[in-house]
Design a protein around this motif. Structure first.
Motif, PDB file in Angstrom:
ATOM      1  N   ALA A 159     -10.235 -25.388  65.359  1.00  0.00           N
ATOM      2  CA  ALA A 159     -10.783 -26.364  66.307  1.00  0.00           C
ATOM      3  C   ALA A 159     -10.770 -25.820  67.737  1.00  0.00           C
ATOM      4  N   PRO A 160     -11.862 -25.998  68.470  1.00  0.00           N
ATOM      5  CA  PRO A 160     -11.884 -25.589  69.872  1.00  0.00           C
ATOM      6  C   PRO A 160     -11.037 -26.548  70.710  1.00  0.00           C
ATOM      7  N   PRO A 161     -10.570 -26.087  71.888  1.00  0.00           N
ATOM      8  CA  PRO A 161      -9.783 -26.991  72.730  1.00  0.00           C
ATOM      9  C   PRO A 161     -10.622 -28.193  73.173  1.00  0.00           C
ATOM     10  N   LEU A 162      -9.920 -29.254  73.487  1.00  0.00           N
ATOM     11  CA  LEU A 162     -10.574 -30.489  73.887  1.00  0.00           C
ATOM     12  C   LEU A 162     -11.082 -30.362  75.323  1.00  0.00           C
ATOM     13  N   ALA A 163     -12.319 -30.719  75.565  1.00  0.00           N
ATOM     14  CA  ALA A 163     -12.869 -30.695  76.925  1.00  0.00           C
ATOM     15  C   ALA A 163     -12.196 -31.792  77.760  1.00  0.00           C
ATOM     16  N   SER A 164     -12.078 -31.558  79.055  1.00  0.00           N
ATOM     17  CA  SER A 164     -11.369 -32.545  79.876  1.00  0.00           C
ATOM     18  C   SER A 164     -12.179 -33.849  79.915  1.00  0.00           C
ATOM     19  N   GLY A 165     -11.435 -34.952  79.889  1.00  0.00           N
ATOM     20  CA  GLY A 165     -12.076 -36.261  79.898  1.00  0.00           C
ATOM     21  C   GLY A 165     -12.480 -36.752  78.520  1.00  0.00           C
ATOM     22  N   ARG A 166     -12.339 -35.896  77.525  1.00  0.00           N
ATOM     23  CA  ARG A 166     -12.704 -36.302  76.170  1.00  0.00           C
ATOM     24  C   ARG A 166     -11.472 -36.577  75.331  1.00  0.00           C
ATOM     25  N   GLN A 167     -11.646 -37.334  74.270  1.00  0.00           N
ATOM     26  CA  GLN A 167     -10.568 -37.531  73.314  1.00  0.00           C
ATOM     27  C   GLN A 167     -11.072 -37.207  71.921  1.00  0.00           C
ATOM     28  N   ARG A 168     -10.140 -36.766  71.081  1.00  0.00           N
ATOM     29  CA  ARG A 168     -10.557 -36.314  69.754  1.00  0.00           C
ATOM     30  C   ARG A 168     -10.244 -37.351  68.685  1.00  0.00           C
ATOM     31  N   MET A 169     -11.251 -37.859  68.020  1.00  0.00           N
ATOM     32  CA  MET A 169     -11.039 -38.799  66.919  1.00  0.00           C
ATOM     33  C   MET A 169     -10.599 -38.041  65.679  1.00  0.00           C
ATOM     34  N   GLN A 170      -9.888 -38.717  64.812  1.00  0.00           N
ATOM     35  CA  GLN A 170      -9.516 -38.148  63.519  1.00  0.00           C
ATOM     36  C   GLN A 170     -10.246 -38.953  62.463  1.00  0.00           C
ATOM     37  N   LEU A 171     -10.999 -38.280  61.641  1.00  0.00           N
ATOM     38  CA  LEU A 171     -11.729 -39.033  60.628  1.00  0.00           C
ATOM     39  C   LEU A 171     -11.479 -38.501  59.221  1.00  0.00           C
ATOM     40  N   ASN A 172     -11.585 -39.405  58.299  1.00  0.00           N
ATOM     41  CA  ASN A 172     -11.480 -39.057  56.880  1.00  0.00           C
ATOM     42  C   ASN A 172     -12.498 -39.944  56.155  1.00  0.00           C
ATOM     43  N   VAL A 173     -13.611 -39.333  55.815  1.00  0.00           N
ATOM     44  CA  VAL A 173     -14.778 -40.091  55.351  1.00  0.00           C
ATOM     45  C   VAL A 173     -15.267 -39.505  54.035  1.00  0.00           C
ATOM     46  N   SER A 174     -15.723 -40.364  53.151  1.00  0.00           N
ATOM     47  CA  SER A 174     -16.416 -39.817  51.983  1.00  0.00           C
ATOM     48  C   SER A 174     -17.604 -40.680  51.612  1.00  0.00           C
ATOM     49  N   LEU A 175     -18.572 -40.029  51.031  1.00  0.00           N
ATOM     50  CA  LEU A 175     -19.700 -40.731  50.430  1.00  0.00           C
ATOM     51  C   LEU A 175     -19.802 -40.218  49.002  1.00  0.00           C
ATOM     52  N   ILE A 176     -19.648 -41.127  48.058  1.00  0.00           N
ATOM     53  CA  ILE A 176     -19.756 -40.745  46.650  1.00  0.00           C
ATOM     54  C   ILE A 176     -20.994 -41.438  46.090  1.00  0.00           C
ATOM     55  N   CYS A 177     -21.806 -40.681  45.416  1.00  0.00           N
ATOM     56  CA  CYS A 177     -23.049 -41.231  44.889  1.00  0.00           C
ATOM     57  C   CYS A 177     -23.131 -40.977  43.402  1.00  0.00           C
TER      58      CYS A 177
END
Ligand code: 18C
Length: 245
Positions: A159-177
């Motif tokens: 992961a690249p460093p976080l840009a100033s003023g930004r925040q990093r979300m954590q996601l865990n997503v799936s799509l099952i079809c």
């Protein structure tokens, strides 16, 4: 049907194309297996956010260290597309900006880990009055029999460093079809006979301050909107093409 479902549920995922020595290999295998096994998960006790014919969107309210991470579970059935087509349009970046409304700019491919696994950086639209968010996640597509799954899951590896003023979300997503096969088990050649069942699940940690009431309101509006927009897009995109398993 119930017994074939439990058989599928118990089945192990076929191994994937990533080098077993890669630092993300074990994590990808474990997280994908968990999502794969969640097919048909119960929505008991969850709040029904939206119900519209075959579309159902559920949420459970969950807080972690004062942040809302409310798990979402949505189901939909659409006519005219196969599981593989829908999953491909969710995974393949060539389609992303056609249906994804939350992005501020095109996704950045940080690394191609395997032919079925990307490492992505996404920057989202700013949701007033909170800081802009980004996310870094691996994105993996997997196919087995009539079912295809995509998992997007945050990681710190690469992961690249976080840009100033930004925040990093954590996601865990799936799509099952899953392609619904008619009696006889053959893939229909007419699109009008082809049906795809979708199960979408998302758990997103805001990664920094965000007013809970605003998040919950936006989520309630945006997840159903995403399900409609994305599935409508898929149906439309392939309607003049021959069917593909
Ligand atoms: O799964 C989806 N898309 C995938 C490919 O992009 C991928 C991305 C998942 C991120 C989902 C969260 C996006 C939140 C963006 C926040 C601000 C944008 C708001 C703009 C509104 C137009 O897996 C489809 C995702 C469908 C997402 C619906 C939006 C849900 C909003 C939920 C709010 C909770 C997130 C907390 C983030 C904090 C932001 C202040």
């Amino acid at each position: 049907a119930a017994s074939s479902m439990s058989l599928l549920r118990a089945s192990r995922l076929p191994s994937h194309g990533l080098d077993p020595e890669h630092p993300l290999s074990q994590e990808i295998a474990t997280v994908c297996q968990q999502h794969w096994d969640s097919w048909g998960a119960s929505t008991e006790g969850m709040e029904l956010l939206e119900s519209d014919g075959p579309l159902e969107v559920y949420r459970s309210c969950l807080e972690q260290e004062g942040a809302a991470v409310d798990p979402i579970l949505a189901r939909h059935t659409v006519t005219g597309v196969s599981a593989r087509e829908v999953a491909e349009m969710f995974w393949n970046l060539q389609y992303r900006l056609d249906w994804e409304r939350t992005l501020d700019s095109a996704p950045i491919v940080l690394d191609t880990l395997a032919s079925d696994t990307l490492l992505l950086h996404q920057i989202y639209k700013r949701l007033w009055p909170t800081a802009q968010r980004d996310s870094v996640f691996w994105s993996h597509i997997r196919h087995a029999e009539q079912r295809t799954m995509v998992v997007n899951c945050s990681t710190e590896v690469g992961a690249p460093p976080l840009a100033s003023g930004r925040q990093r979300m954590q996601l865990n997503v799936s799509l099952i079809c899953e392609t619904e096969l008619p009696e006889g088990g053959r893939l229909p050649t007419e699109r009008s006979q082809l049906r795809c069942r979708m199960q979408y699940s998302a758990r997103v940690h805001p990664g920094g301050w965000a007013p809970m009431a605003v998040l919950r309101q936006v989520a309630k509006r945006e997840y159903p909107r995403f399900m409609r927009r994305f599935s409508g897009y898929c149906v439309d995109r392939v309607k003049h093409m021959p069917t593909r398993a």
